[in-house]
Design a protein around this motif. Structure first.
Motif, PDB file in Angstrom:
ATOM      1  N   MET A 188       4.308 -23.948 -54.057  1.00 34.33           N
ATOM      2  CA  MET A 188       4.467 -25.013 -55.158  1.00 34.33           C
ATOM      3  C   MET A 188       4.727 -26.645 -55.044  1.00 34.33           C
ATOM      4  SD  MET A 188       7.531 -21.657 -56.978  1.00 34.33           S
ATOM      5  CE  MET A 188       7.621 -23.150 -59.151  1.00 34.33           C
ATOM      6  N   HIS A 189       4.893 -26.816 -53.482  1.00 35.97           N
ATOM      7  CA  HIS A 189       4.811 -28.005 -53.785  1.00 35.97           C
ATOM      8  C   HIS A 189       4.419 -28.633 -52.829  1.00 35.97           C
ATOM      9  CE1 HIS A 189       9.258 -26.257 -54.777  1.00 35.97           C
ATOM     10  NE2 HIS A 189       9.000 -27.073 -56.304  1.00 35.97           N
ATOM     11  N   SER A 190       3.306 -29.759 -52.878  1.00 34.66           N
ATOM     12  CA  SER A 190       2.396 -29.259 -51.859  1.00 34.66           C
ATOM     13  C   SER A 190       2.487 -31.157 -51.239  1.00 34.66           C
ATOM     14  CB  SER A 190       0.927 -30.240 -52.616  1.00 34.66           C
ATOM     15  OG  SER A 190       0.427 -28.895 -53.102  1.00 34.66           O
ATOM     16  N   ALA A 191       2.100 -31.666 -50.321  1.00 31.91           N
ATOM     17  CA  ALA A 191       2.048 -32.094 -49.297  1.00 31.91           C
ATOM     18  C   ALA A 191       0.915 -33.019 -49.314  1.00 31.91           C
ATOM     19  CB  ALA A 191       3.020 -32.505 -48.110  1.00 31.91           C
ATOM     20  N   LEU A 192       0.686 -34.018 -48.920  1.00 38.76           N
ATOM     21  CA  LEU A 192      -0.766 -34.848 -49.008  1.00 38.76           C
ATOM     22  C   LEU A 192      -0.969 -34.880 -47.113  1.00 38.76           C
ATOM     23  CD1 LEU A 192      -0.382 -37.471 -52.049  1.00 38.76           C
ATOM     24  CD2 LEU A 192      -0.539 -34.948 -51.886  1.00 38.76           C
ATOM     25  N   ARG A 193      -2.472 -35.319 -46.947  1.00 41.30           N
ATOM     26  CA  ARG A 193      -2.586 -36.206 -46.049  1.00 41.30           C
ATOM     27  C   ARG A 193      -3.936 -36.991 -46.360  1.00 41.30           C
ATOM     28  NH1 ARG A 193      -2.886 -31.868 -41.913  1.00 41.30           N
ATOM     29  NH2 ARG A 193      -0.452 -32.331 -41.630  1.00 41.30           N
ATOM     30  N   VAL A 194      -3.636 -38.019 -46.139  1.00 48.00           N
ATOM     31  CA  VAL A 194      -5.840 -38.479 -46.078  1.00 48.00           C
ATOM     32  C   VAL A 194      -6.082 -38.875 -44.783  1.00 48.00           C
ATOM     33  CG1 VAL A 194      -6.337 -40.906 -47.043  1.00 48.00           C
ATOM     34  CG2 VAL A 194      -4.315 -39.969 -48.448  1.00 48.00           C
ATOM     35  N   LEU A 195      -7.590 -38.383 -45.131  1.00 50.44           N
ATOM     36  CA  LEU A 195      -8.293 -38.802 -43.467  1.00 50.44           C
ATOM     37  C   LEU A 195      -9.264 -39.380 -43.397  1.00 50.44           C
ATOM     38  CD1 LEU A 195      -8.689 -34.281 -44.000  1.00 50.44           C
ATOM     39  CD2 LEU A 195      -6.520 -36.418 -42.439  1.00 50.44           C
ATOM     40  N   ARG A 196      -9.733 -40.048 -42.385  1.00 47.62           N
ATOM     41  CA  ARG A 196     -11.241 -40.197 -42.961  1.00 47.62           C
ATOM     42  C   ARG A 196     -12.519 -38.992 -42.616  1.00 47.62           C
ATOM     43  NH1 ARG A 196      -8.742 -42.634 -38.999  1.00 47.62           N
ATOM     44  NH2 ARG A 196      -8.162 -44.994 -39.401  1.00 47.62           N
ATOM     45  N   PRO A 197     -13.606 -39.495 -43.347  1.00 49.36           N
ATOM     46  CA  PRO A 197     -14.594 -38.298 -42.897  1.00 49.36           C
ATOM     47  C   PRO A 197     -14.752 -37.475 -42.158  1.00 49.36           C
ATOM     48  CG  PRO A 197     -15.491 -39.724 -44.441  1.00 49.36           C
ATOM     49  CD  PRO A 197     -14.299 -40.739 -44.114  1.00 49.36           C
ATOM     50  N   ASP A 198     -14.284 -38.259 -40.532  1.00 51.79           N
ATOM     51  CA  ASP A 198     -14.900 -37.811 -39.467  1.00 51.79           C
ATOM     52  C   ASP A 198     -13.334 -36.776 -38.866  1.00 51.79           C
ATOM     53  OD1 ASP A 198     -12.609 -39.522 -38.476  1.00 51.79           O
ATOM     54  OD2 ASP A 198     -13.641 -40.527 -37.232  1.00 51.79           O
ATOM     55  N   GLY A 199     -12.911 -36.500 -40.037  1.00 48.95           N
ATOM     56  CA  GLY A 199     -11.255 -35.741 -39.919  1.00 48.95           C
ATOM     57  C   GLY A 199     -10.122 -36.298 -38.993  1.00 48.95           C
ATOM     58  N   THR A 200     -10.039 -37.529 -38.547  1.00 55.40           N
ATOM     59  CA  THR A 200      -9.504 -37.844 -37.719  1.00 55.40           C
ATOM     60  C   THR A 200      -8.008 -38.445 -39.182  1.00 55.40           C
ATOM     61  OG1 THR A 200     -10.467 -40.708 -38.585  1.00 55.40           O
ATOM     62  CG2 THR A 200     -10.525 -39.296 -35.984  1.00 55.40           C
ATOM     63  N   ARG A 213      13.532 -29.877 -48.829  1.00 60.37           N
ATOM     64  CA  ARG A 213      13.716 -30.207 -50.359  1.00 60.37           C
ATOM     65  C   ARG A 213      12.325 -29.668 -51.106  1.00 60.37           C
ATOM     66  NH1 ARG A 213      14.211 -36.252 -49.934  1.00 60.37           N
ATOM     67  NH2 ARG A 213      13.854 -36.278 -51.358  1.00 60.37           N
ATOM     68  N   GLU A 214      12.756 -29.122 -52.302  1.00 58.70           N
ATOM     69  CA  GLU A 214      11.839 -28.144 -53.170  1.00 58.70           C
ATOM     70  C   GLU A 214      11.301 -29.577 -54.237  1.00 58.70           C
ATOM     71  OE1 GLU A 214      13.776 -25.111 -54.959  1.00 58.70           O
ATOM     72  OE2 GLU A 214      12.646 -23.578 -53.422  1.00 58.70           O
ATOM     73  N   LEU A 215      10.162 -30.395 -53.542  1.00 60.18           N
ATOM     74  CA  LEU A 215       9.826 -31.593 -53.959  1.00 60.18           C
ATOM     75  C   LEU A 215       8.705 -31.871 -53.493  1.00 60.18           C
ATOM     76  CD1 LEU A 215      12.196 -34.663 -53.279  1.00 60.18           C
ATOM     77  CD2 LEU A 215      12.327 -32.877 -55.168  1.00 60.18           C
ATOM     78  N   GLY A 216       7.738 -32.256 -54.968  1.00 61.89           N
ATOM     79  CA  GLY A 216       5.832 -31.411 -54.158  1.00 61.89           C
ATOM     80  C   GLY A 216       5.090 -33.089 -55.125  1.00 61.89           C
ATOM     81  N   LEU A 506      -3.133 -16.926 -54.418  1.00 62.81           N
ATOM     82  CA  LEU A 506      -1.979 -16.446 -54.673  1.00 62.81           C
ATOM     83  C   LEU A 506      -0.909 -15.175 -54.358  1.00 62.81           C
ATOM     84  CD1 LEU A 506      -3.399 -15.379 -58.706  1.00 62.81           C
ATOM     85  CD2 LEU A 506      -2.735 -17.297 -57.839  1.00 62.81           C
ATOM     86  N   LYS A 507      -1.379 -15.447 -52.984  1.00 64.02           N
ATOM     87  CA  LYS A 507      -0.940 -14.232 -52.036  1.00 64.02           C
ATOM     88  C   LYS A 507      -0.064 -15.721 -51.134  1.00 64.02           C
ATOM     89  CE  LYS A 507      -3.849 -10.769 -50.448  1.00 64.02           C
ATOM     90  NZ  LYS A 507      -4.437 -10.495 -48.872  1.00 64.02           N
ATOM     91  N   ALA A 508      -0.176 -16.706 -51.172  1.00 59.54           N
ATOM     92  CA  ALA A 508       0.482 -17.702 -50.336  1.00 59.54           C
ATOM     93  C   ALA A 508       1.811 -18.140 -51.985  1.00 59.54           C
ATOM     94  CB  ALA A 508      -0.134 -19.284 -50.263  1.00 59.54           C
ATOM     95  N   MET A 509       1.351 -18.381 -53.086  1.00 55.65           N
ATOM     96  CA  MET A 509       2.688 -18.293 -54.412  1.00 55.65           C
ATOM     97  C   MET A 509       3.206 -17.052 -54.235  1.00 55.65           C
ATOM     98  SD  MET A 509       3.292 -20.158 -56.915  1.00 55.65           S
ATOM     99  CE  MET A 509       2.001 -21.098 -57.599  1.00 55.65           C
ATOM    100  N   ASP A 510       2.592 -15.852 -53.983  1.00 58.67           N
ATOM    101  CA  ASP A 510       3.815 -14.829 -54.183  1.00 58.67           C
ATOM    102  C   ASP A 510       4.767 -15.253 -52.635  1.00 58.67           C
ATOM    103  OD1 ASP A 510       3.266 -13.691 -57.057  1.00 58.67           O
ATOM    104  OD2 ASP A 510       1.128 -12.706 -55.717  1.00 58.67           O
ATOM    105  N   ARG A 511       4.191 -15.091 -51.585  1.00 55.35           N
ATOM    106  CA  ARG A 511       5.268 -15.146 -50.678  1.00 55.35           C
ATOM    107  C   ARG A 511       6.240 -16.647 -51.240  1.00 55.35           C
ATOM    108  NH1 ARG A 511       0.408 -15.213 -47.905  1.00 55.35           N
ATOM    109  NH2 ARG A 511       0.185 -16.571 -47.242  1.00 55.35           N
ATOM    110  N   THR A 512       5.900 -17.650 -52.096  1.00 56.62           N
ATOM    111  CA  THR A 512       7.061 -19.120 -51.660  1.00 56.62           C
ATOM    112  C   THR A 512       7.684 -18.244 -53.369  1.00 56.62           C
ATOM    113  OG1 THR A 512       5.020 -20.798 -51.551  1.00 56.62           O
ATOM    114  CG2 THR A 512       7.061 -21.403 -53.042  1.00 56.62           C
ATOM    115  N   LEU A 513       7.937 -17.523 -54.321  1.00 56.23           N
ATOM    116  CA  LEU A 513       7.888 -17.246 -55.036  1.00 56.23           C
ATOM    117  C   LEU A 513       9.035 -16.091 -54.694  1.00 56.23           C
ATOM    118  CD1 LEU A 513       5.560 -16.662 -58.126  1.00 56.23           C
ATOM    119  CD2 LEU A 513       7.192 -18.358 -58.203  1.00 56.23           C
ATOM    120  N   LEU A 514       8.223 -14.950 -53.730  1.00 54.39           N
ATOM    121  CA  LEU A 514       9.831 -14.226 -53.231  1.00 54.39           C
ATOM    122  C   LEU A 514      10.297 -14.429 -52.560  1.00 54.39           C
ATOM    123  CD1 LEU A 514       6.806 -11.652 -54.982  1.00 54.39           C
ATOM    124  CD2 LEU A 514      10.059 -11.642 -55.578  1.00 54.39           C
TER     125      LEU A 514
END
Length: 608
Positions: A188-200, A213-216, A506-514
């Motif tokens: 329910m709460h995403s983090a962010l990552r910025v990548l170059r097209p080569d994956g770095t 902390r539940e901050l998305g 949705l499995k990931a969402m259910d694991r978060t909820l429950l």
């Protein structure tokens, strides 16, 4: 038991009831436009009786249908150069498929990303060079993978993780890729990552601090300027969604700190000089322009109601899709007039919505009420419960509630705990005691509806689709004395089987909820599953389900129905050949007609 085998031909327009006209009247979505060819646009319409993609050349006014599939198509993206229309090709609504593309002018479809197997989509971003795509994929076997696919080259795997993730955006010059991820395990709460097209990796931003902390965070888009490393994101640091600008190269964060209650989202103006602000508060929304040079807000005039989509055009005008409960949706422009006005039958309006605030166990609950014009209670009343669960009902036009009103029912829609638009704490409150929390709020509003004289306690219908269908079945078992009838569309009915059969995200969402899997927290899944309470259900039950649904799969519904059958409980089931709902107008009308008929057979004709 009823199976779908098509619908009868529509009646002549002059004989058609108003509720059916609302479904059949041609509608259009807010048009998407090509960044480097703004006269080329893409929109969705039901003009043929099935929701499909349409290309629109604004300079000439020419429109053409792009897709033509039995179960409809709504997932499409226009490439920045306007040369290609990408669309997602799944099988009969199962959401598992591949991206195809078609020239804007028309022609044969082709596989857009050769070398990538079918999957559930997890985001797509197209480059301005005309040959680069960033493709998010989700499968049960691999979790989430993100690939860079270039014409004539094998796809390059940029990202892989078992937890859910998705493509955020591709920078204007194609050098930076923003990814939303939930590697910390909170879907329910995403983090962010910025990548170059080569994956770095270029930069990371994570407000969850290891899940404590539940901050998305959410990606709203890179600045539309070459070489500009500013990324517009949404955050929840003050307990609601707000925008800030993050320079991923320097690490600088510019908090806009807008003095607006409720949730705030934004997108860039095409020249990068300002932001188009979408402000949502208490089931309604409005628009503003935020200017970076002055830092002030300027109101963009819109009527009272709900703006369900908005975009700033290169000339500075704003196009937006607007409606209210009483008036059907239209695509309007601040330059004046209607942007797209589909020919054919016009949709009748409905009655306005009334706001009700009810004190509940977790705080004030906002409910929206519609009733037949001039009607006085007590009325047969439909509690129409929204899905999501992280969604909310608003003062927006909706054909299904209007159909119930036409037939003499009051309709109440409850923005229970778990709904968006009332702050982060309200949205996050449904965890652990999943379903039971929401039912407490629905019960509080039910008590108000009866005590106020609006609702007839002997003729209360609990209904909803998806999560609303889940709450319907759960409510019939947990609150058996409260409801005279239950009508559940594409519901979760057996939570354990649903978890094992549903799509990975949705499995990931259910694991978060429950708080875990059915094997890890069996008591929680049992407490939140409608199947646990099926023996307490006394009201007649109507269930409709798509046989290809990856979100609320058919096997778990069959398990619930078998238990009803074993008890001899009164129920009806309607299965149709689609996924999580239907994009075919005839099919949708058929479903509403079956629901109305079911209610009439059991509760009689309202007013008699």
């Amino acid at each position: 038991m009823t199976e779908s085998n098509g619908s009868a031909a529509p009646e002549r327009t002059e004989e058609m009831p108003a509720w059916e006209k609302r479904f059949r009247a041609p509608r259009v979505s807010l048009p998407d436009w090509a960044e480097d060819a703004p006269d080329r646009s893409l929109f969705v319409s039901n003009a043929t009786g099935t929701y499909e993609l349409y290309a629109w050349e604004r300079a000439t006014g020419e429109q053409r249908q792009v897709t033509n599939r039995a179960n409809g198509t709504t997932d499409g993206v226009l490439s920045p150069d306007g040369a290609w229309i990408w669309w997602f090709d799944d099988k009969d609504g199962d959401e598992f498929g591949v991206w195809r593309r078609q020239p804007f002018e028309g022609g044969e479809d082709e596989l857009a990303t050769p070398g990538l197997d079918p999957s559930y989509p997890a985001g797509l971003a197209l480059g301005r060079d005309g040959r680069t795509a960033v493709v998010g994929r989700s499968t049960d076997e691999d979790g989430t993978t993100i690939h860079v696919a270039r014409t004539g080259e094998p796809p390059f795997e940029l990202y892989r993780h078992r937890e859910s993730a998705g493509v955020g955006d591709l920078s204007h010059d194609g050098r930076l890729i923003a990814v939303e991820h939930t590697e910390h395990g909170d879907a329910m709460h995403s983090a962010l990552r910025v990548l170059r097209p080569d994956g770095t990796t270029v930069a990371e931003l994570d407000d969850t601090e290891g899940g404590t902390r539940e901050l998305g965070l959410e990606v709203l888009g890179f600045a539309p300027v070459d070489g500009d490393t500013r990324l517009l994101i949404g955050h929840q640091r003050r307990g609601r969604w707000e925008p800030l600008v993050w320079d991923v190269a320097s690490g600088t964060q510019t908090d806009l700190a807008l003095d607006l209650p409720g949730d705030v989202s934004a997108e860039w103006y095409p020249d990068g000089s300002g932001l188009l602000i979408v402000h949502s508060f208490e089931a309604r929304s409005e628009l503003f322009r935020y200017d970076f040079s002055g830092g002030g807000l300027e109101k963009v005039p819109t009527p009272a109601g709900t703006v369900s989509g908005a975009t700033a055009r290169p000339d500075g005008s704003v196009e937006y899709l607007w409606s209210c409960a009483a008036q059907p949706p239209t695509v309007r422009s601040t330059a004046g007039g209607t942007v797209l006005d589909p020919p054919g039958m016009k949709s009748p309006g409905s009655v306005p919505v009334e706001d009700v605030w009810v004190e509940g166990p977790g705080g004030r609950i906002h409910a929206l009420v519609q009733k037949p014009a001039g009607a006085t209670g007590p009325l047969p009343t439909v509690f129409d419960i929204h899905g999501g669960p992280t969604w909310h009902d608003s003062d927006a036009f909706a054909a299904a509630p209007a159909a119930w009103v036409d037939h003499g029912y009051a309709v109440i829609r409850v923005n229970y705990r778990g709904s968006t638009g009332y702050g982060r704490a309200w949205t996050d409150a449904l965890k652990v005691r999943v379903g039971l929390i929401e039912l407490e709020d629905i019960e509080a509003v039910r008590q108000w509806a009866v005590s106020s004289g609006l609702a007839d306690p002997a003729r209360l219908i609990l209904t909803g689709g998806s999560w609303g269908g889940y709450l319907t079945l759960l409510g019939l078992g947990v609150q058996p004395d409260a409801w005279a009838l239950g009508i559940a569309a594409v519901p979760v009915a057996d939570y354990v089987t649903a978890y094992h059969d549903e799509m990975e995200a949705l499995k990931a969402m259910d694991r978060t909820l429950l708080g875990g899997t059915p094997e890890e927290v069996p008591d929680r899944f049992e407490a939140s599953s409608p199947l646990t309470y099926v023996d307490q259900v006394t009201a007649p039950v109507y269930i409709s389900a798509g046989v290809n649904d990856p979100r609320c799969p058919i096997r778990q519904i069959d398990n619930y129905v078998k238990r009803l059958e074993q008890r001899g409980a009164e129920h009806e089931v309607y299965r149709y050949d689609a996924g999580h709902g239907s994009l075919v107008v005839d099919e949708r009308i058929k479903q509403v007609r079956l629901e109305l008929d079911f209610a009439e057979r059991h509760l009689g004709v309202p007013g008699r």
